[in-house]
Enzyme design. Structure first.
Site, short mmCIF file in Angstrom:
data_model
loop_
_atom_site.label_atom_id
_atom_site.label_comp_id
_atom_site.label_asym_id
_atom_site.label_seq_id
_atom_site.Cartn_x
_atom_site.Cartn_y
_atom_site.Cartn_z
N ASP A 149 0.90 -1.15 0.00
CA ASP A 149 0.00 0.00 0.00
C ASP A 149 0.94 1.20 0.00
O ASP A 149 1.56 1.51 1.02
CB ASP A 149 -0.87 0.00 1.26
N HIS A 150 1.08 1.83 -1.15
CA HIS A 150 2.17 2.81 -1.27
C HIS A 150 2.03 3.97 -0.30
O HIS A 150 3.01 4.65 0.00
CB HIS A 150 2.29 3.31 -2.72
N HIS A 178 -5.85 2.60 1.78
CA HIS A 178 -5.13 3.78 2.26
C HIS A 178 -5.75 4.39 3.52
O HIS A 178 -5.06 4.65 4.50
CB HIS A 178 -5.11 4.89 1.19
#
Lengths: 516, 339
Positions: A203-204, A266
């Protein structure tokens, strides 16, 4: 050294390592990118690997192998990236060094023969580059290709390390399923050939410096953590706002909507990091245990609560930053009758000792007024309004804002006496900005995460249970929307802060969204 | 400059950044060379830079002038991939013999209050008269024993790093870091690690007239890590004793190289775990040549973490932990020099 000490040396750790600084230097390995012809590979992965290579954080023997259906040669694959390197002003020598480590193998995700060819290529590269056989498989392919890829990785033996001292890891991009059932099925599929410790669900957002700084701010400073609870915090707001529309992702977005695209991953990760208890140690499982506890403490919303605590909207035509834009249903690839939400607002509660009674307001959307991701911790007002008798109006709450992007930083607002002969209290801001403090922007999230994966540090990656817990909460909302029909899809003009109903959601509680 | 800081956002914006106060006395010889380093340093670790130099001779600026002169400039670089510039303020302070005593108070009045003060002392001894006064009030002193040619001056720097007061770091140790990392890496393999106990001979070659401090520190580091005890000296040969027997350390000069740098190190071990390996590094190279003669014959090119001076300085600024390995190494290095 005594003879005993010398004997000891034969079995002890290398004494030349003692006292040396542990640098975050990568181990030699081969990155295999499935879906290497896609947008993510060219926009994020390869630039991140190039940057790591330029900063000498990749081991010099590292190789990168692109694997995708498109017929391309090594040279053409390199040429595609060369253009990008040129645009970024990468010196020729540095580019050549990195380009020499880039390879491409055209193949069908479903064809076992292509995996045999890939195996042969990896073995050749590992022999030529004298690497121990460490491999990272990066799933940048569309999710519907995952079953074929994992099945073939298992059958071809690629999932197993080629030597006892080597390791294999797999990085899985979001979306990680589209509901709890599919996420569980995907986890089960992955576990047919990889153990959980080998799986890095990316999950960047978690790789962003400011997200990592949430824990540092809370736990490396004596002044914040004592206030980080329901005694002092009135509520929290998490905003993830985008100005872009669906762009070229209509096919995906029509199935996902903002609920699955943003909230499931996110936003719930940001919430968990903000609300978690201090971990026993700063290492992967301790941190992820605490995040999972937060998600468990958020009961899935009942259909009635979904109706009362969520708002969903879809953008209509409007203007963003002075440019006219079309509505969602007029976007290319979108169903003209689409009922997919592009914006949501939701009120959640974390039912535990620390946060009981503190609402968490989350909002996210496309085509909003501004691109900004921010967590606002809004503190309770003082118990007694001392200055009211001097004619001062209501005092603003102190707000601690963690700006995730852009202009990464932290600010704290507090009331101060405005200069003059009368007592007037005005909120002002203390501001920390990464750029003006450090003179440099934080590194790209993908750089950090790729390096962490190479080093085997999964702290910033989601664990199986976190993903499934998040899906349970998100599925409850989706179910509520589908079953009760009490949360109508409302249209908001592009370039605004979403539908009026999102404001009503928080204003009903006597609060307001803070401007980001 | 005031107008610069109020510039608009976007392509022409100037962002003023500072993580430290960096006080840099300069001598006339190194002034030009260090100008480049200071620009690079400000890019890597923004700071308010105090560049303190002797006033140039000339009418009205002679040794008798009793006042300091100062001017403010900025060291700016373009933001990577984004519009605007990031700048560090630079204050250039010029002094004369008559005004030298005013330097510390001038610097103190211009420091940014809540940021650490770092003294970057890169000129060889003798120090200007005002430096000792200033050095007592700083948070960190970074010196460079590699610029010293006299052994006594090297030892003085190493001695000061161990004293109480402001912590002091020696850039020679930072320069040695890639050597230490590469050597450590070579001995990670179990076979090679076993040979460490039976090392018999270490030869270190250098360029320049006298061994740079990195040569002494490398020998000192290996001796301290491997628990060698110094027994004596015969010219350029030092006799140590390890748990397995005698170890000879030879320092030799390479006549063909004028630059004062560490060039190669050759290690040999005997007994049950024979080893013969030479590591060669060329100035500023990012790789080193590792020539194995035993237990196998091969030459490999290994990554060598060479860092530009500014990067090494930033590394020392950011080093937070005490550095006992350096203290041990410099203690043995001093003993070798004094033997």
């Amino acid at each position: 050294m005594t003879p005993d000490a010398a004997t000891e040396l034969e079995t002890a750790v290398n004494p030349l390592r003692e006292g040396s600084v542990t640098l975050r230097a990568a181990e030699p390995c081969t990155f295999v990118v499935f879906g290497a012809s896609g947008d993510l590979t060219h926009r994020k992965l390869l630039p991140a690997l190039l940057k790591l290579s330029r900063e000498r954080l990749l081991h010099p023997q590292t190789a990168v192998v692109g694997f995708a259906r498109r017929k391309t040669t090594d040279e053409e694959f390199r040429a595609e990236l060369a253009q990008l390197a040129g645009e970024r002003g990468v010196p020729e020598a540095e580019w050549r060094r990195f380009a020499a480590s880039l390879f491409y193998r055209a193949g069908d995700f479903e064809n076992a023969d292509d995996y045999r060819a890939l195996t042969a290529l990896l073995e050749t590269l590992e022999r030529e580059r004298a690497t121990p056989g460490n491999r990272i498989y990066y799933m940048a392919a569309p999710p519907d290709a995952f079953p074929a890829i994992f099945t073939n990785l298992g059958r071809s033996g690629l999932a197993r390390p080629p030597k006892p001292e080597a390791w294999t890891r797999v990085v899985v991009e979001k979306p990680f399923g589209r509901d709890l059932g599919s996420a569980r099925a995907l986890n089960a599929l992955i576990h047919t050939c990889f153990e959980e410790r080998q799986v890095f669900r990316i999950d960047h957002y978690l790789g962003k410096e400011t997200v990592q700084n949430i824990l540092v701010l809370r736990l490396a400073n004596g002044i914040f953590e004592p206030l980080w609870n329901n005694r002092y915090v009135d509520h929290l707001q998490i905003t993830v706002a985008e100005t872009v529309g669906v762009e070229a992702r209509a096919g995906y977005y029509e199935k996902a909507g903002v609920l699955r695209d943003m909230l499931q991953n996110h936003m719930l990760q940001l919430l968990a990091l903000t609300a978690m208890e201090p971990p026993a140690r700063f290492e992967a499982d301790s941190v992820r245990d605490e995040k999972a506890k937060v998600l468990r403490a958020m009961e899935p919303l009942s259909p009635e609560l979904v109706a009362a605590r969520t708002v969903r909207g879809q953008y209509g035509a409007g203007s963003v930053a002075g440019e006219p834009v079309v509505g969602y249903r007029e976007e290319p690839g979108v169903n003209p009758d689409s009922t997919v939400e592009t914006c949501l607002a939701v009120k959640l509660e974390v039912d535990n000792w620390r946060w009981a009674g503190v609402p968490f307001y989350l909002r996210s959307g496309k085509r909003l007024a501004k691109r900004a991701t921010e967590i606002a911790i809004v503190f309770r007002r003082p118990p007694y309004s001392l200055f009211r008798s001097a004619g001062c109006g209501p005092i603003e709450s102190n707000v601690l804002r963690l700006r995730i992007q852009p202009d990464e930083g932290i600010s704290m607002s507090f009331g101060t006496k405005a200069p003059g002969q009368t007592l007037r209290i005005q909120p002002v801001r203390m501001d920390f900005n990464y750029l003006t403090a450090f003179g440099a922007e934080p590194p790209e999230a993908y750089e950090r995460l790729l390096l962490d994966c190479n080093l085997g540090d999964s702290t910033l990656f989601a664990r199986e249970d976190e993903v499934e817990l998040a899906w349970e909460r998100v599925d409850a909302i989706a179910r509520g929307w589908a079953e009760t029909g009490k949360t109508p899809l409302v249209t908001y003009p592009a370039g605004t802060w979403g539908p009026r109903e999102a404001d009503d959601l928080i204003e009903r509680d006597g609060r307001r969204w803070y401007r980001v | 400059m005031g107008a610069m800081w109020k510039s608009p956002t976007g392509a022409n914006a100037f962002y003023r950044a500072a993580l430290a106060n960096l006080v840099v006395p300069l001598d006339s010889i190194r002034s030009e060379q260090l100008t480049v380093v200071l620009g690079d340093l400000a890019r890597r670790h923004p700071a308010r830079v105090f560049r303190i130099q002797r006033a140039p001779s000339g009418p009205g600026a002679g040794a008798g002038a009793a006042r300091l002169t100062a001017r403010a400039t900025a060291l700016c670089h373009i933001r990577e991939g984004r519009p605007g510039f990031v700048c560090s303020e630079q204050i250039v302070l010029e002094w004369t013999d008559a005004s030298a005593s005013l330097v510390p108070s001038a610097v103190r009045s211009l420091l940014i209050g809540d940021l650490p003060v770092i003294l970057l002392s890169l000129a060889p001894a003798p120090d200007p008269s005002w430096l000792a006064t200033l050095a007592t009030k700083v948070d960190l002193v970074i010196a460079d024993s590699c610029v010293e040619e006299e052994p006594a001056a090297l030892i003085e720097i190493w001695e000061r790093t161990g004293r109480s007061g402001a912590p002091m770091r020696d850039l020679a140790w930072a320069r040695l870091e890639p050597w230490r990392a590469l050597l450590a890496e070579l001995f990670d393999a179990p076979d090679a690690a076993r040979a460490l106990g039976s090392l018999r001979d270490l030869t270190i070659a250098h360029g320049g007239a006298a061994p740079p401090s990195t040569v002494w520190l490398l020998a000192g580091w290996l001796a301290s890590r491997l628990s060698w005890r110094l027994e004596g000296r015969d010219g350029a040969r030092w006799r140590f004793r390890s748990g397995h027997g005698p170890v000879d350390v030879v320092i030799q000069r390479n006549e063909g190289e004028s630059a004062s740098i560490l060039q190669w190190a050759h290690l040999r071990a005997g007994g049950a775990h024979p080893l013969d390996v030479r590591i060669v590094h060329k100035s500023r190279g990012t790789t080193a040549l590792v020539e194995w003669l035993s237990p196998r014959r091969e030459t490999v090119t290994a990554p060598f973490g060479y860092r530009e001076l500014a990067a090494a300085i930033v590394g020392e600024i950011q080093r937070q932990e005490p550095n006992p390995a350096f203290q041990d190494s410099s203690r043995i290095a001093r003993a070798m020099i004094e033997a």
